[in-house]
Motif scaffolding. Structure first.
Motif, PDB file in Angstrom:
ATOM      1  N   ALA A 233      43.822  30.984  39.369  1.00 30.93           N
ATOM      2  CA  ALA A 233      42.650  31.774  38.969  1.00 30.93           C
ATOM      3  C   ALA A 233      41.715  31.810  40.168  1.00 30.93           C
ATOM      4  O   ALA A 233      41.359  30.773  40.721  1.00 30.93           O
ATOM      5  N   VAL A 234      41.343  33.020  40.571  1.00 33.50           N
ATOM      6  CA  VAL A 234      40.534  33.233  41.769  1.00 33.50           C
ATOM      7  C   VAL A 234      39.226  33.905  41.358  1.00 33.50           C
ATOM      8  O   VAL A 234      39.236  35.013  40.836  1.00 33.50           O
ATOM      9  N   VAL A 235      38.104  33.214  41.592  1.00 27.60           N
ATOM     10  CA  VAL A 235      36.790  33.796  41.324  1.00 27.60           C
ATOM     11  C   VAL A 235      36.306  34.445  42.613  1.00 27.60           C
ATOM     12  O   VAL A 235      36.365  33.827  43.680  1.00 27.60           O
ATOM     13  N   HIS A 236      35.849  35.685  42.510  1.00 26.14           N
ATOM     14  CA  HIS A 236      35.326  36.393  43.674  1.00 26.14           C
ATOM     15  C   HIS A 236      34.068  37.137  43.252  1.00 26.14           C
ATOM     16  O   HIS A 236      33.673  37.099  42.091  1.00 26.14           O
ATOM     17  N   ALA A 237      33.405  37.768  44.190  1.00 21.90           N
ATOM     18  CA  ALA A 237      32.099  38.387  43.924  1.00 21.90           C
ATOM     19  C   ALA A 237      32.152  39.444  42.820  1.00 21.90           C
ATOM     20  O   ALA A 237      31.177  39.625  42.096  1.00 21.90           O
ATOM     21  N   GLN A 238      33.271  40.131  42.662  1.00 21.42           N
ATOM     22  CA  GLN A 238      33.356  41.199  41.672  1.00 21.42           C
ATOM     23  C   GLN A 238      33.943  40.760  40.342  1.00 21.42           C
ATOM     24  O   GLN A 238      33.930  41.522  39.382  1.00 21.42           O
ATOM     25  N   GLY A 239      34.515  39.557  40.261  1.00 23.22           N
ATOM     26  CA  GLY A 239      35.109  39.133  39.004  1.00 23.22           C
ATOM     27  C   GLY A 239      36.060  37.974  39.173  1.00 23.22           C
ATOM     28  O   GLY A 239      35.918  37.157  40.078  1.00 23.22           O
ATOM     29  N   VAL A 240      37.079  37.946  38.312  1.00 20.69           N
ATOM     30  CA  VAL A 240      38.079  36.891  38.324  1.00 20.69           C
ATOM     31  C   VAL A 240      39.451  37.542  38.306  1.00 20.69           C
ATOM     32  O   VAL A 240      39.682  38.498  37.561  1.00 20.69           O
ATOM     33  N   ALA A 241      40.356  37.030  39.140  1.00 20.33           N
ATOM     34  CA  ALA A 241      41.732  37.516  39.155  1.00 20.33           C
ATOM     35  C   ALA A 241      42.657  36.333  38.970  1.00 20.33           C
ATOM     36  O   ALA A 241      42.392  35.242  39.476  1.00 20.33           O
ATOM     37  N   VAL A 242      43.736  36.528  38.229  1.00 20.81           N
ATOM     38  CA  VAL A 242      44.779  35.515  38.100  1.00 20.81           C
ATOM     39  C   VAL A 242      45.950  36.007  38.937  1.00 20.81           C
ATOM     40  O   VAL A 242      46.493  37.093  38.695  1.00 20.81           O
ATOM     41  N   VAL A 243      46.303  35.213  39.961  1.00 22.38           N
ATOM     42  CA  VAL A 243      47.302  35.609  40.942  1.00 22.38           C
ATOM     43  C   VAL A 243      48.544  34.750  40.778  1.00 22.38           C
ATOM     44  O   VAL A 243      48.447  33.522  40.655  1.00 22.38           O
ATOM     45  N   ASP A 244      49.726  35.397  40.755  1.00 22.73           N
ATOM     46  CA  ASP A 244      50.993  34.674  40.682  1.00 22.73           C
ATOM     47  C   ASP A 244      51.180  33.921  42.000  1.00 22.73           C
ATOM     48  O   ASP A 244      51.181  34.523  43.067  1.00 22.73           O
ATOM     49  N   ALA A 245      51.333  32.596  41.929  1.00 20.82           N
ATOM     50  CA  ALA A 245      51.455  31.786  43.147  1.00 20.82           C
ATOM     51  C   ALA A 245      52.790  31.992  43.856  1.00 20.82           C
ATOM     52  O   ALA A 245      52.921  31.646  45.018  1.00 20.82           O
ATOM     53  N   ALA A 246      53.770  32.564  43.183  1.00 19.26           N
ATOM     54  CA  ALA A 246      55.075  32.767  43.808  1.00 19.26           C
ATOM     55  C   ALA A 246      55.110  33.994  44.705  1.00 19.26           C
ATOM     56  O   ALA A 246      55.658  33.959  45.798  1.00 19.26           O
ATOM     57  N   ASP A 247      54.509  35.105  44.253  1.00 19.93           N
ATOM     58  CA  ASP A 247      54.618  36.321  45.056  1.00 19.93           C
ATOM     59  C   ASP A 247      53.292  37.015  45.355  1.00 19.93           C
ATOM     60  O   ASP A 247      53.259  38.010  46.077  1.00 19.93           O
ATOM     61  N   GLY A 248      52.200  36.514  44.800  1.00 19.74           N
ATOM     62  CA  GLY A 248      50.882  37.059  45.141  1.00 19.74           C
ATOM     63  C   GLY A 248      50.420  38.248  44.337  1.00 19.74           C
ATOM     64  O   GLY A 248      49.318  38.735  44.560  1.00 19.74           O
ATOM     65  N   HIS A 249      51.223  38.738  43.377  1.00 16.88           N
ATOM     66  CA  HIS A 249      50.741  39.879  42.604  1.00 16.88           C
ATOM     67  C   HIS A 249      49.706  39.421  41.581  1.00 16.88           C
ATOM     68  O   HIS A 249      49.722  38.281  41.118  1.00 16.88           O
ATOM     69  N   ILE A 250      48.780  40.313  41.275  1.00 17.27           N
ATOM     70  CA  ILE A 250      47.722  40.003  40.326  1.00 17.27           C
ATOM     71  C   ILE A 250      48.262  40.161  38.912  1.00 17.27           C
ATOM     72  O   ILE A 250      48.721  41.229  38.525  1.00 17.27           O
TER      73      ILE A 250
END
Length: 185
Positions: free
Chosen positions: A105-122
């Motif tokens: 789970a990645v918090v950034h200025a515009q919101g939150v994204a959950v990123v697959d740790a294996a290939d990087g897709h959201i």
């Protein structure tokens, strides 16, 4: 002579007897006992914005967010510490990250994204409302022998059962106005 530098983030890996520290964009690894520096995971060119550690994995893993390269760097925290994966980040600069199983789970200025740790897709993404108002409310509890944690506070506890980020006492959550469109806490 040691210089004093602001520590932005710190994580203790008790089982590995290591401490990870983010300071001025560099993530360094230290021994717990003497705080002897074992290594630095990145360089000034790969300045880290944030990191997180997954201690649930068989071999603990550390993840660094590198804004300059728009990427995430994955390390195995073992002897030796090794970089094992780099994933491009799609136009977000993380301010905080946490492992969620095999995703991050990645918090950034515009919101939150959950990123697959294996290939990087959201996997999923949630944007913050443009008129969002962030507040922090704390539920305060006390440890009592034989009872454990609970709302049984002492008369000397000035914060009360609920308090705001400045430590001011709140009688209940009803004192905090709900966000637009919300019906309950």
């Amino acid at each position: 002579r040691r210089s004093t530098r602001a520590v932005r983030q710190l994580s203790v890996l008790a089982e590995s007897q290591m401490v990870l520290v983010l300071c001025h964009g560099l993530v360094s690894v230290h021994e717990v006992d003497a705080l002897t520096q074992l290594c630095v995971l990145n360089t000034p060119e790969t300045k880290a914005e944030a990191f997180c550690v997954n201690i649930e994995a068989e071999t603990p893993r550390a993840l660094l967010s590198v804004a300059a390269h728009s990427s995430m760097l994955f390390y195995r925290i073992s002897n030796p510490i090794t970089l094992f994966r780099e994933i491009a980040l799609p136009s977000i600069t993380p301010t905080q990250m946490t492992w969620q199983g095999e995703a991050v789970a990645v918090v950034h200025a515009q919101g939150v994204a959950v990123v697959d740790a294996a290939d990087g897709h959201i996997i999923s993404e949630q944007s913050f409302a443009t008129n969002a108002k962030f507040i922090s409310v704390f539920q305060n509890q006390r440890w009592m022998p034989l009872k454990g944690y609970g709302a049984h506070l002492l008369p000397t506890d000035l914060c009360g059962a609920w308090s705001d980020e400045d430590g001011r006492r709140l009688r209940s959550l009803d004192e905090i106005p709900l966000p637009d469109g919300a019906s309950s806490w």
